[in-house]
Design a protein around this motif. Structure first.
Motif, PDB file in Angstrom:
ATOM      1  N   LEU B  14     -29.819  50.050 -43.330  1.00 22.26           N
ATOM      2  CA  LEU B  14     -29.590  51.377 -42.770  1.00 22.26           C
ATOM      3  C   LEU B  14     -30.742  51.766 -41.861  1.00 22.26           C
ATOM      4  O   LEU B  14     -30.541  52.338 -40.789  1.00 22.26           O
ATOM      5  CB  LEU B  14     -29.440  52.408 -43.883  1.00 22.26           C
ATOM      6  CG  LEU B  14     -28.036  52.601 -44.407  1.00 22.26           C
ATOM      7  CD1 LEU B  14     -28.029  53.551 -45.565  1.00 22.26           C
ATOM      8  CD2 LEU B  14     -27.138  53.113 -43.308  1.00 22.26           C
ATOM      9  N   ASP B  17     -30.194  49.291 -38.729  1.00 21.42           N
ATOM     10  CA  ASP B  17     -28.995  49.409 -37.911  1.00 21.42           C
ATOM     11  C   ASP B  17     -28.433  50.825 -37.848  1.00 21.42           C
ATOM     12  O   ASP B  17     -27.672  51.131 -36.955  1.00 21.42           O
ATOM     13  CB  ASP B  17     -27.883  48.490 -38.460  1.00 21.42           C
ATOM     14  CG  ASP B  17     -28.316  47.037 -38.476  1.00 21.42           C
ATOM     15  OD1 ASP B  17     -29.401  46.749 -37.946  1.00 21.42           O
ATOM     16  OD2 ASP B  17     -27.574  46.201 -39.015  1.00 21.42           O
ATOM     17  N   GLY B  18     -28.788  51.647 -38.851  1.00 20.94           N
ATOM     18  CA  GLY B  18     -28.252  52.989 -38.889  1.00 20.94           C
ATOM     19  C   GLY B  18     -26.892  53.071 -39.573  1.00 20.94           C
ATOM     20  O   GLY B  18     -26.381  54.152 -39.812  1.00 20.94           O
ATOM     21  N   LYS B  19     -26.290  51.914 -39.887  1.00 18.58           N
ATOM     22  CA  LYS B  19     -24.978  51.944 -40.559  1.00 18.58           C
ATOM     23  C   LYS B  19     -24.781  50.661 -41.367  1.00 18.58           C
ATOM     24  O   LYS B  19     -25.430  49.645 -41.112  1.00 18.58           O
ATOM     25  CB  LYS B  19     -23.857  52.086 -39.537  1.00 18.58           C
ATOM     26  CG  LYS B  19     -23.778  50.882 -38.597  1.00 18.58           C
ATOM     27  CD  LYS B  19     -22.386  50.678 -38.059  1.00 18.58           C
ATOM     28  CE  LYS B  19     -22.283  49.334 -37.325  1.00 18.58           C
ATOM     29  NZ  LYS B  19     -20.976  49.069 -36.778  1.00 18.58           N
ATOM     30  N   LEU B  49     -28.247  58.154 -48.141  1.00 19.68           N
ATOM     31  CA  LEU B  49     -27.367  57.799 -47.032  1.00 19.68           C
ATOM     32  C   LEU B  49     -26.196  58.759 -47.030  1.00 19.68           C
ATOM     33  O   LEU B  49     -26.014  59.544 -47.953  1.00 19.68           O
ATOM     34  CB  LEU B  49     -26.890  56.348 -47.160  1.00 19.68           C
ATOM     35  CG  LEU B  49     -26.254  55.892 -48.480  1.00 19.68           C
ATOM     36  CD1 LEU B  49     -24.818  56.342 -48.629  1.00 19.68           C
ATOM     37  CD2 LEU B  49     -26.327  54.384 -48.580  1.00 19.68           C
ATOM     38  N   ARG B  51     -22.131  58.884 -46.852  1.00 18.54           N
ATOM     39  CA  ARG B  51     -20.958  58.050 -47.032  1.00 18.54           C
ATOM     40  C   ARG B  51     -19.952  58.365 -45.952  1.00 18.54           C
ATOM     41  O   ARG B  51     -19.673  59.542 -45.676  1.00 18.54           O
ATOM     42  CB  ARG B  51     -20.380  58.354 -48.415  1.00 18.54           C
ATOM     43  CG  ARG B  51     -19.410  57.363 -48.925  1.00 18.54           C
ATOM     44  CD  ARG B  51     -20.124  56.116 -49.413  1.00 18.54           C
ATOM     45  NE  ARG B  51     -19.156  55.265 -50.089  1.00 18.54           N
ATOM     46  CZ  ARG B  51     -18.293  54.491 -49.460  1.00 18.54           C
ATOM     47  NH1 ARG B  51     -18.288  54.451 -48.151  1.00 18.54           N
ATOM     48  NH2 ARG B  51     -17.434  53.769 -50.134  1.00 18.54           N
ATOM     49  N   ALA B  56     -21.214  53.367 -44.694  1.00 14.45           N
ATOM     50  CA  ALA B  56     -22.146  54.482 -44.785  1.00 14.45           C
ATOM     51  C   ALA B  56     -23.036  54.485 -43.554  1.00 14.45           C
ATOM     52  O   ALA B  56     -23.209  53.466 -42.882  1.00 14.45           O
ATOM     53  CB  ALA B  56     -23.003  54.371 -46.047  1.00 14.45           C
ATOM     54  N   VAL B  57     -23.603  55.648 -43.286  1.00 14.35           N
ATOM     55  CA  VAL B  57     -24.562  55.756 -42.186  1.00 14.35           C
ATOM     56  C   VAL B  57     -25.837  56.391 -42.714  1.00 14.35           C
ATOM     57  O   VAL B  57     -25.840  57.004 -43.776  1.00 14.35           O
ATOM     58  CB  VAL B  57     -24.006  56.609 -41.019  1.00 14.35           C
ATOM     59  CG1 VAL B  57     -22.813  55.936 -40.395  1.00 14.35           C
ATOM     60  CG2 VAL B  57     -23.633  57.988 -41.525  1.00 14.35           C
ATOM     61  N   SER B  59     -28.575  58.893 -43.517  1.00 20.18           N
ATOM     62  CA  SER B  59     -28.453  60.342 -43.671  1.00 20.18           C
ATOM     63  C   SER B  59     -29.454  61.053 -42.798  1.00 20.18           C
ATOM     64  O   SER B  59     -29.156  62.041 -42.166  1.00 20.18           O
ATOM     65  CB  SER B  59     -28.677  60.734 -45.123  1.00 20.18           C
ATOM     66  OG  SER B  59     -30.001  60.425 -45.495  1.00 20.18           O
ATOM     67  N   SER B  68     -31.450  55.731 -32.513  1.00 16.31           N
ATOM     68  CA  SER B  68     -30.582  54.828 -33.266  1.00 16.31           C
ATOM     69  C   SER B  68     -29.614  54.127 -32.328  1.00 16.31           C
ATOM     70  O   SER B  68     -29.161  53.032 -32.607  1.00 16.31           O
ATOM     71  CB  SER B  68     -29.838  55.588 -34.352  1.00 16.31           C
ATOM     72  OG  SER B  68     -29.054  56.594 -33.798  1.00 16.31           O
TER      73      SER B  68
END
Lengths: 252, 252
Positions: B14, B17-19, B49, B51, B56-57, B59, B68
């Motif tokens: 996360l 990549d951010g996701k 994070l 959902r 998920a991305v 938070s 990002s």
DNA sequence: GCATGTTTTGCCTGTTCATGCAAGAAACAG
DNA sequence: CTGTTTCTTGCATGAACAGGCAAAACATGC
């Protein structure tokens, strides 16, 4: 194979890999898994690692120690407290927020559409607020203490001294009418005292298990508490004591 | 595979990549999608994070939307650069690390068993280092700028002024032999200059797209660069220019 | 040497926890 | 609206766990 020898090897592997597996250690050491579990339990008690199901991981990963270890405990309660606590906020206010899982929950609960200025020495609080476009965030730097998740020390104190805030969200370790607000760490208490001094009012949100307990270092007297956010199930007698000291009680 | 280990890997991805995608994680970890979903639910409950349907991305993207977006761009390249860059580290050194996704990748790549003192004004770098037990972390506070993911301003400058470091990992925005190292933001450049001044040597790791480009604000001349970490595919002519200015070239 | 107490260890027992599967609900896409 | 994917919930199973117990190894005292 000495007990101490195993402990050292476990510490070594933790430093290198960040994790150990109970079963793997058992076969490597040629002992039963029970013995390994005992080792891990002892090391965990000494704070040298964090026990998890299946083995152990290096202690105090930021998001893991501050959030999993302690917050696994009472997530829902803290979320409820946080929701009630942010109800006290007024647009345009400036805040001090220090460390602790409850304060991190409060930071996450701050709505996206309220304009605030927030100064914090907690990385968890800071990271929770980074995506609030209307929150002006001031990070109070200093020496980072993994166990606390916050920055403390002379640099932090100097940064706090230059600021003022309307409210101070104090992450309390112990809360007792006679002894007031108390903390477990000297440096931490120092920062809290500085924030208390430079703020217009103290807000404390606590779960029941913190009520009527005390830690070694005194932060502020009970009379300094402006708002006290507690669970609905908090003992009324204790609350009455704080109320008589001038605290306003809010139920989550 | 420990539960905690999966959580950590999810957090890492996360941050990078951010996701994350539930299905992808399941196959990577060798567990069912249900387990991954449970992991994601727990992490979401702890606020680590957010959902979304299918995964998920992050938070609280330390790097806001702008950052990002960029970070999805060249993750593998940056990870390779980071691995090469940490090869320059020597136990016991002290470092300045400023912001940028490449520097965050470098922070994540720092091994767990090396003793370092790191001072950073980047929340992303700081949070990546919180679980390194041997890293003494100093957070350089100040006004937080969401677009940069770092703290800047007078407070930050004052904190930098009190410190010195062996190396400075400079997150570069533009890098050109004639114009030197340049940044897009005035306050950011100011902090970078202060770090450069108080450090024994500058290390810059850049992807090819940064080479031979320049931004408005000058940070340092090309001759100030001690180590330059680049991709294998970097244009040799440009590298030769930097080399002639005294920079040591390292290929990722 | 012998007896006694302590520590360590392995095994056993019931309990807790993580996981995968199945069924129904919800969200998404066409 | 319909089919598909993803999600939640409940449940069963096996792994990991804590605590109690006893044997072995060790130290200590007579």
């Amino acid at each position: 194979m000495l007990t101490e020898e195993r402990h050292q090897l476990i510490r070594n592997q933790l430093a290198a890999d960040g994790k150990v597996l109970a079963g793997e250690l058992a076969s490597r050491f040629g002992v039963s898994e029970d013995t390994v579990r005992r080792d891990l339990r002892e090391l965990a008690k000494a704070g040298q690692l964090r026990r998890v199901y299946g083995g152990a991981v290096a202690s105090a990963p930021f998001a893991a120690a501050t959030l999993s270890q302690r917050s696994g405990h009472a997530v829902e309660e803290k979320t409820r407290l946080a929701k009630a606590a942010v109800g006290l906020l007024v647009a345009g206010q400036s805040l001090f927020i220090d460390g602790g899982t409850t304060n991190e929950a409060i930071a996450r609960a701050i709505p996206r559409d309220i304009e605030l200025t927030v100064a914090t020495n907690s990385l968890g609080v800071a990271s929770a607020l980074t995506d609030r476009p209307l929150v002006k965030l001031i990070v109070l730097g200093g020496r980072y203490v993994p166990d606390l998740g916050t920055c403390v020390g002379a640099d932090t104190l100097a940064a706090v001294a230059q600021l003022g805030a309307d409210l101070f969200f104090l992450g309390s370790c112990g809360l007792d009418v006679a002894r007031g607000v108390t903390a477990f760490d000297s440096a931490e208490a120092e920062v809290k005292r500085a924030m208390a001094k430079n703020s217009g009012g103290i807000v404390i949100a606590v779960t029941n298990d913190k009520l009527a307990t005390a830690a070694p270092y005194r932060v502020a007297g009970a009379e300094a508490i402006r708002h006290l956010v507690v669970e609905k199930t908090a003992p009324p007698a204790t609350l009455a004591d704080f109320q008589s000291q001038g605290a306003q009680i809010h139920f989550a």
